[in-house]
Write a protein that holds these residues in place. Structure first.
Motif, PDB file in Angstrom:
ATOM      1  N   PRO A 165      58.261  64.932  73.187  1.00 35.01           N
ATOM      2  CA  PRO A 165      58.926  66.077  72.546  1.00 35.01           C
ATOM      3  C   PRO A 165      59.562  65.778  71.196  1.00 35.01           C
ATOM      4  CG  PRO A 165      59.517  65.922  74.872  1.00 35.01           C
ATOM      5  CD  PRO A 165      58.816  64.657  74.519  1.00 35.01           C
ATOM      6  N   VAL A 169      57.953  69.214  69.795  1.00 32.72           N
ATOM      7  CA  VAL A 169      58.687  70.476  69.656  1.00 32.72           C
ATOM      8  C   VAL A 169      58.576  71.002  68.232  1.00 32.72           C
ATOM      9  CG1 VAL A 169      60.976  71.538  69.723  1.00 32.72           C
ATOM     10  CG2 VAL A 169      60.285  69.962  71.544  1.00 32.72           C
ATOM     11  N   ILE A 174      55.604  73.419  72.707  1.00 29.31           N
ATOM     12  CA  ILE A 174      56.795  73.499  73.554  1.00 29.31           C
ATOM     13  C   ILE A 174      56.470  73.183  75.012  1.00 29.31           C
ATOM     14  CG2 ILE A 174      58.716  74.931  74.269  1.00 29.31           C
ATOM     15  CD1 ILE A 174      58.636  74.273  71.278  1.00 29.31           C
ATOM     16  N   GLU A 175      55.497  73.861  75.577  1.00 29.86           N
ATOM     17  CA  GLU A 175      55.193  73.659  76.995  1.00 29.86           C
ATOM     18  C   GLU A 175      54.628  72.265  77.254  1.00 29.86           C
ATOM     19  OE1 GLU A 175      56.221  75.594  79.330  1.00 29.86           O
ATOM     20  OE2 GLU A 175      57.026  76.943  77.793  1.00 29.86           O
ATOM     21  N   SER A 177      55.433  69.662  75.592  1.00 30.17           N
ATOM     22  CA  SER A 177      56.597  68.785  75.517  1.00 30.17           C
ATOM     23  C   SER A 177      57.412  68.840  76.802  1.00 30.17           C
ATOM     24  CB  SER A 177      57.471  69.171  74.312  1.00 30.17           C
ATOM     25  OG  SER A 177      56.784  68.966  73.089  1.00 30.17           O
ATOM     26  N   TRP A 178      57.564  70.036  77.353  1.00 31.60           N
ATOM     27  CA  TRP A 178      58.275  70.172  78.633  1.00 31.60           C
ATOM     28  C   TRP A 178      57.543  69.426  79.738  1.00 31.60           C
ATOM     29  CZ3 TRP A 178      63.004  71.153  79.911  1.00 31.60           C
ATOM     30  CH2 TRP A 178      63.804  71.984  79.124  1.00 31.60           C
ATOM     31  N   PHE A 181      58.153  65.674  79.232  1.00 30.84           N
ATOM     32  CA  PHE A 181      59.555  65.373  79.490  1.00 30.84           C
ATOM     33  C   PHE A 181      59.841  65.381  80.992  1.00 30.84           C
ATOM     34  CE2 PHE A 181      63.885  66.860  80.344  1.00 30.84           C
ATOM     35  CZ  PHE A 181      64.628  65.914  79.672  1.00 30.84           C
ATOM     36  N   SER A 182      59.350  66.389  81.691  1.00 30.54           N
ATOM     37  CA  SER A 182      59.594  66.505  83.129  1.00 30.54           C
ATOM     38  C   SER A 182      59.022  65.306  83.884  1.00 30.54           C
ATOM     39  CB  SER A 182      58.979  67.805  83.668  1.00 30.54           C
ATOM     40  OG  SER A 182      59.504  68.931  82.993  1.00 30.54           O
ATOM     41  N   TRP A 227      65.774  66.083  75.230  1.00 30.26           N
ATOM     42  CA  TRP A 227      66.431  67.267  75.808  1.00 30.26           C
ATOM     43  C   TRP A 227      67.057  68.122  74.721  1.00 30.26           C
ATOM     44  CZ3 TRP A 227      66.428  69.761  80.310  1.00 30.26           C
ATOM     45  CH2 TRP A 227      67.455  70.669  80.568  1.00 30.26           C
ATOM     46  N   LEU A 230      64.352  70.019  72.937  1.00 34.06           N
ATOM     47  CA  LEU A 230      63.833  71.108  73.762  1.00 34.06           C
ATOM     48  C   LEU A 230      64.810  72.268  73.880  1.00 34.06           C
ATOM     49  CD1 LEU A 230      62.224  68.904  76.541  1.00 34.06           C
ATOM     50  CD2 LEU A 230      60.967  70.484  75.061  1.00 34.06           C
ATOM     51  N   ASN A 231      66.076  72.010  73.623  1.00 39.92           N
ATOM     52  CA  ASN A 231      67.102  73.043  73.749  1.00 39.92           C
ATOM     53  C   ASN A 231      67.688  73.445  72.401  1.00 39.92           C
ATOM     54  OD1 ASN A 231      67.844  73.571  76.834  1.00 39.92           O
ATOM     55  ND2 ASN A 231      67.324  71.409  76.601  1.00 39.92           N
TER      56      ASN A 231
END
Length: 331
Positions: A165, A169, A174-175, A177-178, A181-182, A227, A230-231
């Motif tokens: 990410p 990002v 985005i997805e 990267s999620w 990350f997850s 994080w 992503l936020n």
């Protein structure tokens, strides 16, 4: 001895050197990339020219290309040697360092050349997924893995996922990267439990692997950075948990400094570099977002430590190469 005998002896020496060129050399790229990104953060903090980070980006890219070229030559000429590394219960964890280096370079290039960074990031992300699937498949195979084989180096694949990410990002993925990350955070939590169980309840790490203890700082540090990306740069409760976890692991590592500095130099010393770089970047971002004094101070302290570590590692690596102590069979 004839000229032909001398030539054959030199060829055998060169072959031996190439056959034993380790995949762990890619930890050098991780360390230099971390220094590059941390330097860029420092330049932004003090609003100074980006000359240093640009130079480091170029140097890191050249080092990555050089190491990749040599390792590719090894793979073509000595495929059995590469297979042996892949089948090694500890060295297999360093194969994701290849794609991690490319991901970090893409993040470093992004401020200067978006199209180039985009292409490199795409290739690195796809390749990293392939490498991770291969590593996990190996872990789940019927190989005789034992507790003694588990070291903090096993965090490296997880760290690579969480790094996606950093540039992903900004590039609009985005997805994707999620997803990375997850997966990275999940593996981090699993291996955090396994590694601490191994460190506490089983035989201590061999001396040559003790530097990998510093790697425990990296996952929460880069996890915090990812994080926050992503936020949208926000600092929430989970961001604080990640940063303060990294700070705690840094403090725990400090209790082991006496043991670490007394070790004879090996390439595993490069494990000192990237975790410190990750913590420097995390401290910089946390301090700027919260205005908290301690992280701001830690940014400068950890960056100074990082620069000293990289300088020491470069000098010791060059000296060891001159003494022909690097690319040799394990004793």
């Amino acid at each position: 001895m004839t000229t032909r005998d001398v030539s054959q002896g030199e060829a055998e020496g060169n072959e031996s050197w190439l056959a034993h060129f380790p995949v762990t050399f890619f930890a050098v790229v991780m360390g230099l990339s971390g220094l590059t990104l941390a330097t860029h953060r420092i330049e932004l903090k003090f609003a100074v020219s980006h000359t240093a980070s640009l130079a480091l980006t170029a140097i890191t890219t050249l080092v990555f290309l050089a190491i990749s070229t040599v390792f590719l030559a090894k793979a073509l000429r000595y495929p059995a040697s590469v297979r042996d590394e892949w089948n090694h219960p500890i060295r297999i964890a360093f194969f994701p360092a290849i794609t991690i280096g490319a991901l970090l370079i893409a993040a470093a290039i992004l401020p200067w050349n978006r199209p180039l960074a985009h292409g490199l990031w795409l290739a690195a992300a796809v390749a990293h997924l392939g490498v991770i699937l291969g590593v996990v498949a190996a872990w789940l195979s019927h190989r005789p893995f034992e507790t003694v084989h588990l070291t903090p180096a096993w965090f490296i694949p997880a760290v690579g996922n969480v790094l996606v990410p950093m540039a992903g990002v900004k590039l609009g993925y985005i997805e994707v990267s999620w997803f990375f990350f997850s997966v990275g955070m999940l593996f981090w939590l699993v291996f955090l439990t396994l590694v601490f169980n191994r460190l506490i309840f089983h035989n201590p790490l061999p001396e040559r692997l003790l530097p990998t203890l510093v790697i425990v700082i990296a996952p929460p540090s880069v996890g915090f950075v990812a994080w926050q990306e992503l936020n949208g740069g926000e600092i929430d409760a989970f961001a604080r948990i990640l940063y303060y976890s990294a700070l705690m692991f840094a403090l725990i590592t400090l209790t082991q400094v006496g043991r670490l500095v007394s070790l004879p130099f090996t390439m595993s010393w490069w494990a000192y570099s990237f975790p410190v770089a990750g913590f420097t970047i995390a401290s910089s971002r946390f301090g700027e977002a919260t205005g908290t004094l301690v992280p701001k101070a830690l940014t400068l302290v950890s960056y100074a430590v990082l620069c000293a570590i990289i300088l020491l590692l470069v000098l010791k690596t060059i000296a060891a190469m001159r003494r022909d102590e690097i690319c040799r069979p394990e004793g």
